[in-house]
Design a protein around this motif. Sequence first.
Motif, PDB file in Angstrom:
ATOM      1  N   LEU A 149      76.808 -25.222   5.902  1.00 28.15           N
ATOM      2  CA  LEU A 149      77.108 -23.622   5.764  1.00 28.15           C
ATOM      3  C   LEU A 149      75.917 -23.085   5.187  1.00 28.15           C
ATOM      4  O   LEU A 149      75.237 -21.789   5.815  1.00 28.15           O
ATOM      5  N   ALA A 150      75.045 -23.599   4.265  1.00 34.35           N
ATOM      6  CA  ALA A 150      73.943 -23.064   3.548  1.00 34.35           C
ATOM      7  C   ALA A 150      73.117 -23.012   4.823  1.00 34.35           C
ATOM      8  O   ALA A 150      72.039 -21.874   4.681  1.00 34.35           O
ATOM      9  N   GLY A 151      72.844 -23.984   5.585  1.00 33.65           N
ATOM     10  CA  GLY A 151      71.718 -23.657   6.550  1.00 33.65           C
ATOM     11  C   GLY A 151      71.917 -22.900   7.541  1.00 33.65           C
ATOM     12  O   GLY A 151      70.783 -22.307   8.328  1.00 33.65           O
ATOM     13  N   ILE A 152      73.110 -22.597   8.105  1.00 36.22           N
ATOM     14  CA  ILE A 152      73.209 -21.372   9.127  1.00 36.22           C
ATOM     15  C   ILE A 152      73.573 -20.011   8.839  1.00 36.22           C
ATOM     16  O   ILE A 152      73.230 -19.077   9.746  1.00 36.22           O
ATOM     17  N   ARG A 153      73.941 -19.997   7.369  1.00 36.48           N
ATOM     18  CA  ARG A 153      74.310 -18.516   6.947  1.00 36.48           C
ATOM     19  C   ARG A 153      73.413 -17.539   6.874  1.00 36.48           C
ATOM     20  O   ARG A 153      72.048 -17.810   6.645  1.00 36.48           O
ATOM     21  N   SER A 154      73.567 -16.347   7.368  1.00 38.85           N
ATOM     22  CA  SER A 154      72.692 -15.421   7.407  1.00 38.85           C
ATOM     23  C   SER A 154      72.205 -14.947   5.909  1.00 38.85           C
ATOM     24  O   SER A 154      73.199 -14.841   5.001  1.00 38.85           O
TER      25      SER A 154
END
Length: 200
Positions: free
Chosen positions: A193-198
């Motif tokens: 999630l940390a890698g794809i979150r805006s």
Amino acid sequence: MRAKPLPAETRRAVTVEAVIELAAERDPGEITTAAIASHMKLTQGALFRHFPSKDAIWEAVMEWVAERLLARVDRAAAQAASPLAALQAIFLAHADFVAEHPGVPRMLFGELQRAEATPAKRLARALLERYGERIRGRLEAGKAAGEVSAALDIDAAVILFVGTLQGLIMQSMLAGDLLRIRRDAPRVFAIYLAGIRSAT
């Protein structure tokens, strides 16, 4: 008094469940129709009244897996309040499904490794495609909602989502403890999630 025979559809479903139970204990490639019949306390003849061949049994298993897994992740996603919450719900629901049915990943990995293009292998590939489409849809919705980075490579993010789950499954299998996937999945998803979150 003799037990009443099960209806054909029920017998087919029970056979599929027997194969998945056996696959949790042994190499799926070594599961014979004799072993399935013995596990079910049937004769091979009784088994072949419902399935014309071993390949037909494997095809039914893949249909069962696809139907149950996709229904499980769809239900989980439908209850989520946002695209990213839906992705997390799918990830955790998939992990739960594997923990509940440890024979399933063994069957899937076994089929995907076979050199020949069997009906079961085609179904396994189709399942991966349909699953990937669901992840893609949530990622695109996340972009549209501003939850996911506008620069995200969605194709790569789909591959990483599926590959992360597969990695968790493989590590749990190697450890001989598929229940550990339930413990590891939330922490691993947090990194995804940390890698794809805006950033905004």
